[in-house]
Structures are given as structure tokens and as C-alpha cells.
Write a protein that holds these residues in place. Structure first.
Motif, PDB file in Angstrom:
ATOM      1  N   ALA A   1     -38.092 122.731   8.804  1.00 10.35           N
ATOM      2  CA  ALA A   1     -39.182 123.616   7.958  1.00 10.35           C
ATOM      3  C   ALA A   1     -40.578 123.568   8.283  1.00 10.35           C
ATOM      4  O   ALA A   1     -41.231 124.656   7.972  1.00 10.35           O
ATOM      5  CB  ALA A   1     -38.945 122.681   6.538  1.00 10.35           C
ATOM      6  N   GLY A   2     -40.897 122.744   9.004  1.00 11.70           N
ATOM      7  CA  GLY A   2     -42.118 122.646   9.702  1.00 11.70           C
ATOM      8  C   GLY A   2     -42.479 123.913  10.380  1.00 11.70           C
ATOM      9  O   GLY A   2     -43.773 124.649  10.896  1.00 11.70           O
ATOM     10  N   TRP A   3     -41.350 124.560  11.043  1.00 13.62           N
ATOM     11  CA  TRP A   3     -41.600 125.886  11.901  1.00 13.62           C
ATOM     12  C   TRP A   3     -41.957 127.104  10.801  1.00 13.62           C
ATOM     13  O   TRP A   3     -42.690 127.999  11.257  1.00 13.62           O
ATOM     14  CB  TRP A   3     -40.039 126.206  12.230  1.00 13.62           C
ATOM     15  N   ARG A   4     -41.289 127.006   9.633  1.00 15.88           N
ATOM     16  CA  ARG A   4     -42.005 128.004   8.577  1.00 15.88           C
ATOM     17  C   ARG A   4     -43.220 127.621   7.877  1.00 15.88           C
ATOM     18  O   ARG A   4     -44.014 128.474   7.500  1.00 15.88           O
ATOM     19  CB  ARG A   4     -40.801 128.047   7.728  1.00 15.88           C
ATOM     20  N   PHE A   5     -43.462 126.276   7.575  1.00 15.63           N
ATOM     21  CA  PHE A   5     -44.561 125.775   7.026  1.00 15.63           C
ATOM     22  C   PHE A   5     -45.446 124.934   7.749  1.00 15.63           C
ATOM     23  O   PHE A   5     -44.965 123.817   7.857  1.00 15.63           O
ATOM     24  CB  PHE A   5     -44.260 125.223   5.638  1.00 15.63           C
ATOM     25  N   ALA A   6     -46.317 125.490   8.278  1.00 15.89           N
ATOM     26  CA  ALA A   6     -47.323 124.719   9.329  1.00 15.89           C
ATOM     27  C   ALA A   6     -47.770 123.381   8.725  1.00 15.89           C
ATOM     28  O   ALA A   6     -47.696 122.289   9.524  1.00 15.89           O
ATOM     29  CB  ALA A   6     -48.135 125.462   9.947  1.00 15.89           C
ATOM     30  N   TRP A   7     -47.875 123.490   7.659  1.00 17.64           N
ATOM     31  CA  TRP A   7     -48.721 122.360   6.822  1.00 17.64           C
ATOM     32  C   TRP A   7     -47.766 121.063   6.850  1.00 17.64           C
ATOM     33  O   TRP A   7     -48.347 119.820   6.709  1.00 17.64           O
ATOM     34  CB  TRP A   7     -49.242 122.456   5.583  1.00 17.64           C
ATOM     35  N   LEU A   8     -46.329 121.137   7.069  1.00 11.04           N
ATOM     36  CA  LEU A   8     -45.427 120.106   7.136  1.00 11.04           C
ATOM     37  C   LEU A   8     -45.547 119.342   8.419  1.00 11.04           C
ATOM     38  O   LEU A   8     -45.047 118.379   8.648  1.00 11.04           O
ATOM     39  CB  LEU A   8     -44.088 120.560   7.007  1.00 11.04           C
TER      40      LEU A   8
ATOM     41  N   SER B   1     -38.677 109.490  -0.263  1.00 18.87           N
ATOM     42  CA  SER B   1     -39.730 109.420   0.648  1.00 18.87           C
ATOM     43  C   SER B   1     -40.032 110.626   1.210  1.00 18.87           C
ATOM     44  O   SER B   1     -40.989 110.802   1.572  1.00 18.87           O
ATOM     45  CB  SER B   1     -39.087 108.274   1.734  1.00 18.87           C
ATOM     46  N   PHE B   2     -38.992 111.645   1.589  1.00 24.81           N
ATOM     47  CA  PHE B   2     -39.376 112.909   2.043  1.00 24.81           C
ATOM     48  C   PHE B   2     -40.314 113.680   1.046  1.00 24.81           C
ATOM     49  O   PHE B   2     -41.209 114.314   1.534  1.00 24.81           O
ATOM     50  CB  PHE B   2     -38.382 113.632   2.763  1.00 24.81           C
ATOM     51  N   GLY B   3     -39.904 113.590  -0.249  1.00 26.21           N
ATOM     52  CA  GLY B   3     -40.610 114.092  -1.312  1.00 26.21           C
ATOM     53  C   GLY B   3     -42.151 113.651  -1.464  1.00 26.21           C
ATOM     54  O   GLY B   3     -42.964 114.618  -1.363  1.00 26.21           O
ATOM     55  N   VAL B   4     -42.267 112.406  -1.446  1.00 23.99           N
ATOM     56  CA  VAL B   4     -43.594 111.942  -1.416  1.00 23.99           C
ATOM     57  C   VAL B   4     -44.433 112.651  -0.285  1.00 23.99           C
ATOM     58  O   VAL B   4     -45.563 112.838  -0.229  1.00 23.99           O
ATOM     59  CB  VAL B   4     -43.810 110.508  -1.357  1.00 23.99           C
ATOM     60  N   ASP B   5     -43.982 112.405   1.141  1.00 24.43           N
ATOM     61  CA  ASP B   5     -44.647 113.051   2.221  1.00 24.43           C
ATOM     62  C   ASP B   5     -44.904 114.360   2.098  1.00 24.43           C
ATOM     63  O   ASP B   5     -45.925 114.706   2.488  1.00 24.43           O
ATOM     64  CB  ASP B   5     -44.139 112.626   3.420  1.00 24.43           C
ATOM     65  N   ALA B   6     -43.861 115.273   1.638  1.00 24.06           N
ATOM     66  CA  ALA B   6     -44.093 116.751   1.715  1.00 24.06           C
ATOM     67  C   ALA B   6     -45.150 117.001   0.530  1.00 24.06           C
ATOM     68  O   ALA B   6     -45.963 117.830   0.738  1.00 24.06           O
ATOM     69  CB  ALA B   6     -42.916 117.492   1.411  1.00 24.06           C
ATOM     70  N   TRP B   7     -45.129 116.314  -0.544  1.00 23.90           N
ATOM     71  CA  TRP B   7     -46.012 116.725  -1.691  1.00 23.90           C
ATOM     72  C   TRP B   7     -47.558 116.512  -0.985  1.00 23.90           C
ATOM     73  O   TRP B   7     -48.481 116.934  -1.389  1.00 23.90           O
ATOM     74  CB  TRP B   7     -45.686 115.865  -2.992  1.00 23.90           C
ATOM     75  N   TRP B   8     -47.531 115.193  -0.483  1.00 25.27           N
ATOM     76  CA  TRP B   8     -48.992 114.771   0.123  1.00 25.27           C
ATOM     77  C   TRP B   8     -49.554 115.696   1.181  1.00 25.27           C
ATOM     78  O   TRP B   8     -50.592 116.071   1.050  1.00 25.27           O
ATOM     79  CB  TRP B   8     -48.835 113.328   0.662  1.00 25.27           C
ATOM     80  N   LEU B   9     -48.673 116.247   1.917  1.00 31.36           N
ATOM     81  CA  LEU B   9     -49.010 117.355   2.852  1.00 31.36           C
ATOM     82  C   LEU B   9     -49.321 118.534   2.393  1.00 31.36           C
ATOM     83  O   LEU B   9     -50.438 119.280   2.797  1.00 31.36           O
ATOM     84  CB  LEU B   9     -47.973 117.573   4.014  1.00 31.36           C
ATOM     85  N   TYR B  10     -48.800 118.918   1.247  1.00 32.21           N
ATOM     86  CA  TYR B  10     -48.875 120.130   0.587  1.00 32.21           C
ATOM     87  C   TYR B  10     -50.487 120.050   0.052  1.00 32.21           C
ATOM     88  O   TYR B  10     -51.135 120.974   0.000  1.00 32.21           O
ATOM     89  CB  TYR B  10     -47.761 120.297  -0.450  1.00 32.21           C
ATOM     90  N   ARG B  11     -50.546 118.989  -0.732  1.00 33.54           N
ATOM     91  CA  ARG B  11     -51.869 118.859  -1.322  1.00 33.54           C
ATOM     92  C   ARG B  11     -53.096 118.598  -0.414  1.00 33.54           C
ATOM     93  O   ARG B  11     -53.996 119.390  -0.598  1.00 33.54           O
ATOM     94  CB  ARG B  11     -51.905 117.456  -2.003  1.00 33.54           C
ATOM     95  N   GLN B  12     -52.795 117.988   0.716  1.00 31.27           N
ATOM     96  CA  GLN B  12     -53.790 117.976   1.775  1.00 31.27           C
ATOM     97  C   GLN B  12     -54.198 119.621   2.283  1.00 31.27           C
ATOM     98  O   GLN B  12     -55.073 119.907   2.593  1.00 31.27           O
ATOM     99  CB  GLN B  12     -53.527 117.251   2.959  1.00 31.27           C
ATOM    100  N   ALA B  13     -53.154 120.243   2.391  1.00 30.59           N
ATOM    101  CA  ALA B  13     -53.273 121.646   3.068  1.00 30.59           C
ATOM    102  C   ALA B  13     -53.783 122.606   2.035  1.00 30.59           C
ATOM    103  O   ALA B  13     -54.373 123.467   2.344  1.00 30.59           O
ATOM    104  CB  ALA B  13     -51.762 122.170   3.409  1.00 30.59           C
TER     105      ALA B  13
END
Length: 241
Positions: free
Chosen positions: A171-178, A226-238
């Protein structure tokens, strides 16, 4: 290990030093397979084990730029030998004829997961390479345990536990913020350990099919959280600005 990016320029002498350590570990794999013939009982088992270790060893030689591996990375490379044994035993479902030996190897790999970090701290040799090496071996071990459960009794959904790490990377290949760095998290480490423990318990012959499904499902749900928490945090940071 398969997810490193830029290949460093490594002097040939240092690369050969690293290669010699990898070769010695490969010999240890061969001796282990000879000592545990029930796990590597045929050419396909040996081929899978050796291919798995060759892949890991090749990546180590390619991306480690300092010659001798150091004790922490040597412990991790020993884990790679155990993971390769576990991978080889999956061919033709050989692990099912010696399931306790197979589980003992997985448990030892889990125990050494804590040892390499301790050694790195004690010797002040922690590195981003070592951390990534350790993490990718964890992901591979978890995937192998999931394959074992799938071959034993559970449905294909159990492969999502092992595959989620790779789906996240894809998914990081499509969404760089991940792909941005994550904060250190005890929650992440705890979920990783629970995945392995739950899968190991589910794989024991003493565990009923229902209990195995519950254990695997708990691992999957905790991982999704766990992945949901990390993905949400990365999205908010981006998207903070």
C-alpha cells in the motif's frame, strides 16, 4: 529484508567477509537438516530451506556494508537458519510428522528474537540494518506459521495474519505517507509477540480446532487494530497541514 531500498557501495573485501559468515551459517543449516531428517525429508524440503536461506543471505551480503556482521547480527542470522528450517519443513507437509520439533524450532527463533536486541544494546552495535533484518525475519516466521495452520486445518483467511505486513508495504507504493517512519511503540512489539505465541499455541496437537481458530482470530484482530492505529497516525501526520 526484501524491502530495503538503496543498495550501498560496499568494498569487495568487506563483502567477502560478510559472505564467509553467511556461508558458515549455510553450513550450519545443512548440519541441522541432517540432524533433523524428519523435517527435511526430501529434495523439495531441502530445496525450499536452502532457497529461503540463500535469499536472506544474499540480501545480507548485498546490504550490510561493514564486513564482519557483529554478534547481534550473527544471532539474527542464526534465527534465519531456524526460519529456513521451518520453511523447508512445510514442503509436502513434512512438519506434520514431526510437529513438536518444528514448533521447538519456531519457539527458539522467537526466543532469539529478544536475544539479538539485547546483544546489540550490550555491545552498542544497534543499527537500522539490524532492526530491519530482525523485523523482516519476524514477518517471515509469522507467515510460515500461518501457512502451517492453513495446511493443518484452518481456512485461507489465516494467511491474512502473515500477509498483512506485506500488504501494508505494498500500500505504501500507492500512498507514500504510509512509508514514513513510525514512533517507537510497545503496543506494536506486544502484538507481534502475541501473533507468534497465538499461532504456536494454535499449531500444537493438543489444541482443538475451535481453540486454534479462536487463537488465530485473536492474532488477526489484534494485528488489524495495530496496523489501523499506525495507518491513522501516519495519515494524520501527512495531512496535519
Amino acid at each position: 529484508m526484501s524491502l530495503f531500498t538503496n543498495t550501498p557501495t560496499i568494498p569487495a573485501t568487506k563483502r567477502w567477509q560478510t559472505a564467509m559468515e553467511v556461508v558458515l551459517s549455510g553450513i550450519a543449516l545443512g548440519l541441522s537438516g541432517w540432524w533433523l531428517p524428519a523435517l527435511l525429508s526430501g529434495p523439495l524440503n531441502w530445496g525450499l530451506a536452502l532457497s529461503c536461506f540463500a535469499l536472506v543471505g544474499g540480501l545480507v551480503i548485498t546490504y550490510w556494508p561493514y564486513g564482519p556482521l557483529g554478534w547481534a547480527n550473527r544471532v539474527t542470522l542464526a534465527r534465519a537458519v531456524l526460519v529456513a528450517l521451518a520453511a523447508g519443513a512445510l514442503a509436502n507437509q513434512a512438519f506434520m510428522t514431526a510437529v513438536w520439533s518444528w514448533l521447538a524450532i519456531a519457539v527458539l527463533a522467537l526466543v532469539l528474537d529478544g536475544v539479538d536486541g539485547w546483544v546489540a544494546r550490550r555491545t552498542q552495535s544497534a543499527s537500522s540494518f539490524g532492526a530491519r533484518f530482525d523485523m523482516e525475519l519476524d514477518a517471515l516466521l509469522i507467515m510460515l506459521l500461518c501457512v502451517g495452520l492453513w495446511l493443518e486445518s484452518l481456512g485461507g483467511w489465516v494467511l491474512l495474519i502473515g500477509g498483512m505486513r506485506y500488504l501494508f508495504v505494498a500500500a505504501g507504493w500507492r500512498f507514500a505517507w504510509l512509508t514514513k517512519p513510525l514512533f517507537a511503540s510497545m503496543r506494536r512489539k506486544t502484538v507481534c509477540v502475541w501473533q507468534v505465541v497465538a499461532l504456536l499455541l494454535a499449531l500444537t496437537p493438543l489444541t482443538s480446532s475451535l481453540a486454534a481458530e479462536i487463537l488465530a482470530l485473536s492474532a488477526l484482530l489484534s494485528l488489524i487494530y495495530s496496523f489501523g492505529v499506525d495507518a491513522w497516525w501516519l495519515y494524520r501526520q501527512a495531512h496535519a497541514h
